[in-house]
Scaffold this active site. Sequence first.
Site, PDB file in Angstrom:
ATOM      1  N   ARG A   9       3.289   2.130  10.684  1.00  0.00           N
ATOM      2  CA  ARG A   9       3.468   0.819  10.734  1.00  0.00           C
ATOM      3  C   ARG A   9       4.820  -0.409  12.076  1.00  0.00           C
ATOM      4  NH1 ARG A   9      -0.232  -0.966   8.050  1.00  0.00           N
ATOM      5  NH2 ARG A   9       0.194  -0.716   5.577  1.00  0.00           N
TER       6      ARG A   9
ATOM      7  N   ARG B  56       0.822  -0.820   0.403  1.00  0.00           N
ATOM      8  CA  ARG B  56       0.083   0.041   0.210  1.00  0.00           C
ATOM      9  C   ARG B  56       0.458   0.996   0.274  1.00  0.00           C
ATOM     10  NH1 ARG B  56      -5.529  -0.401   1.216  1.00  0.00           N
ATOM     11  NH2 ARG B  56      -5.812   1.588   1.060  1.00  0.00           N
TER      12      ARG B  56
ATOM     13  N   ARG C 138      -0.243 -21.986  -8.076  1.00  0.00           N
ATOM     14  CA  ARG C 138      -0.685 -21.141  -6.409  1.00  0.00           C
ATOM     15  C   ARG C 138      -1.812 -21.242  -5.859  1.00  0.00           C
ATOM     16  NH1 ARG C 138       1.116 -15.765  -8.560  1.00  0.00           N
ATOM     17  NH2 ARG C 138       0.389 -14.921 -10.693  1.00  0.00           N
TER      18      ARG C 138
HETATM   19  O1  LIG Z   1      -3.619  -2.098   9.222  1.00  0.00           O
HETATM   20  C1  LIG Z   1      -3.678  -2.517   7.755  1.00  0.00           C
HETATM   21  C2  LIG Z   1      -5.297  -2.911   7.813  1.00  0.00           C
HETATM   22  C3  LIG Z   1      -5.656  -3.451   6.268  1.00  0.00           C
HETATM   23  N1  LIG Z   1      -4.322  -2.685   5.175  1.00  0.00           N
HETATM   24  C4  LIG Z   1      -4.263  -3.056   3.697  1.00  0.00           C
HETATM   25  C5  LIG Z   1      -3.879  -3.595   2.906  1.00  0.00           C
HETATM   26  C6  LIG Z   1      -5.295  -4.282   2.038  1.00  0.00           C
HETATM   27  O2  LIG Z   1      -5.108  -3.721   0.710  1.00  0.00           O
HETATM   28  C7  LIG Z   1      -5.799  -3.799   2.989  1.00  0.00           C
HETATM   29  C8  LIG Z   1      -6.878  -4.888   3.176  1.00  0.00           C
HETATM   30  O3  LIG Z   1      -5.820  -5.294   4.658  1.00  0.00           O
HETATM   31  P1  LIG Z   1      -6.390  -6.326   5.698  1.00  0.00           P
HETATM   32  O4  LIG Z   1      -6.814  -5.646   6.578  1.00  0.00           O
HETATM   33  O5  LIG Z   1      -6.870  -7.671   4.921  1.00  0.00           O
HETATM   34  O6  LIG Z   1      -4.184  -6.958   6.119  1.00  0.00           O
HETATM   35  O7  LIG Z   1      -5.655  -2.749   3.096  1.00  0.00           O
HETATM   36  C9  LIG Z   1      -3.102  -2.085   5.581  1.00  0.00           C
HETATM   37  O8  LIG Z   1      -2.352  -1.931   5.109  1.00  0.00           O
HETATM   38  N2  LIG Z   1      -2.608  -1.314   7.270  1.00  0.00           N
END
Ligand SMILES: O=c1ccn([C@H]2C[C@H](O)[C@@H](COP(=O)(O)O)O2)c(=O)[nH]1
Length: 313
Positions: free
Chosen positions: A221, A115, A194
């Site tokens: 993060r 992202r 895969r």
């Molecule tokens: O803490 C987070 C939660 C979500 N996402 C983004 C990653 C994916 O594009 C989407 C869904 O991610 P998940 O919540 O399934 O990890 O949102 C993040 O980057 N960080």
Amino acid sequence: MDSLGIDQIQINKVPADTEYYDVMNGSHRWEVKVHDHGKVALVDSMPRLAPVGQTADFAIVQAARVSYGAGTKKVTEDKGLIRYLYRHQHTSPFEMIEFKFHCVMPVFIARQWIRHRTANVNEYSARYSVMPDKFYHPSAEDVRKQSTSNRQGGEDATDTKTAQEFLDYLDQVEANYKTYSELLDKGVSRELARIGLPVSVYTEWYWKIDLHNLFHFLRLRMDSHSQKEIRDYANTIFALIRPIVPVACEAFIDYAFESIKLTRLEIEAIRSGKPLNTANKRETEEWEAKRKQLGLPEPVKVEQTQPSSTEQA
Ligand SMILES: O=c1ccn([C@H]2C[C@H](O)[C@@H](COP(=O)(O)O)O2)c(=O)[nH]1
């Protein structure tokens, strides 16, 4: 024949005016193991060479001053300038520093990582190569319960029985690797075979990012609200770059990562000593957390004024 005349362009290779050293101490890469099969390796840095007596932070100062005399200034003045730039969000000089990493992480982490679109990425291709038989498999203590307060997060460990059930479930899906492998042998294309593998399977990429955008990544993060698994990677990246740009990293901690942002309503609440002027529960909770962190007293209770008997009449 050089019809463009490029052969005629004269390059003046100006010799270094001071002694330089390799900020990675001549290493091929600086590696850190993360989780069971993961890794972050710093493979290159720009600048890779810094004047002796300075860190790669010098490149921030050099860009800010846009001068060749930067190296003659005192290190303390440079530190003050870097901290000033960071405090005032003059971010472009931080973009002059870049880092290249080789990262190995599970696909569910890669999805969050990707992202951050300001990086350059080259990922391992599961169309061209066979996926490795490597899966993220947490330890029982790392099997977290769903948080009730935060829909995304999980903080506390589950009971041991449930943790074991979860780990058994992972064993089952990981066992599908054998089928994946067999189907490849039977001629199924890698790009399709895969798709039956779980998101815990490991992938890897080269990731290059400038320091300004890396700090943005780290701020999100390394935060306690991020998913623990990506936080472990973010902390590792911070540990890898800190020896190379210690001044910028300290400014990041002081002015971004461990700073608190106050909203207009919060400033008003501090000034008046009254509760936050909102009916929004979440915003109020956020303010409460900040107020405690700042060691500020509880707001004065606003008494409901009783109408006097004459007013009642
Ligand atoms: O803490 C987070 C939660 C979500 N996402 C983004 C990653 C994916 O594009 C989407 C869904 O991610 P998940 O919540 O399934 O990890 O949102 C993040 O980057 N960080």
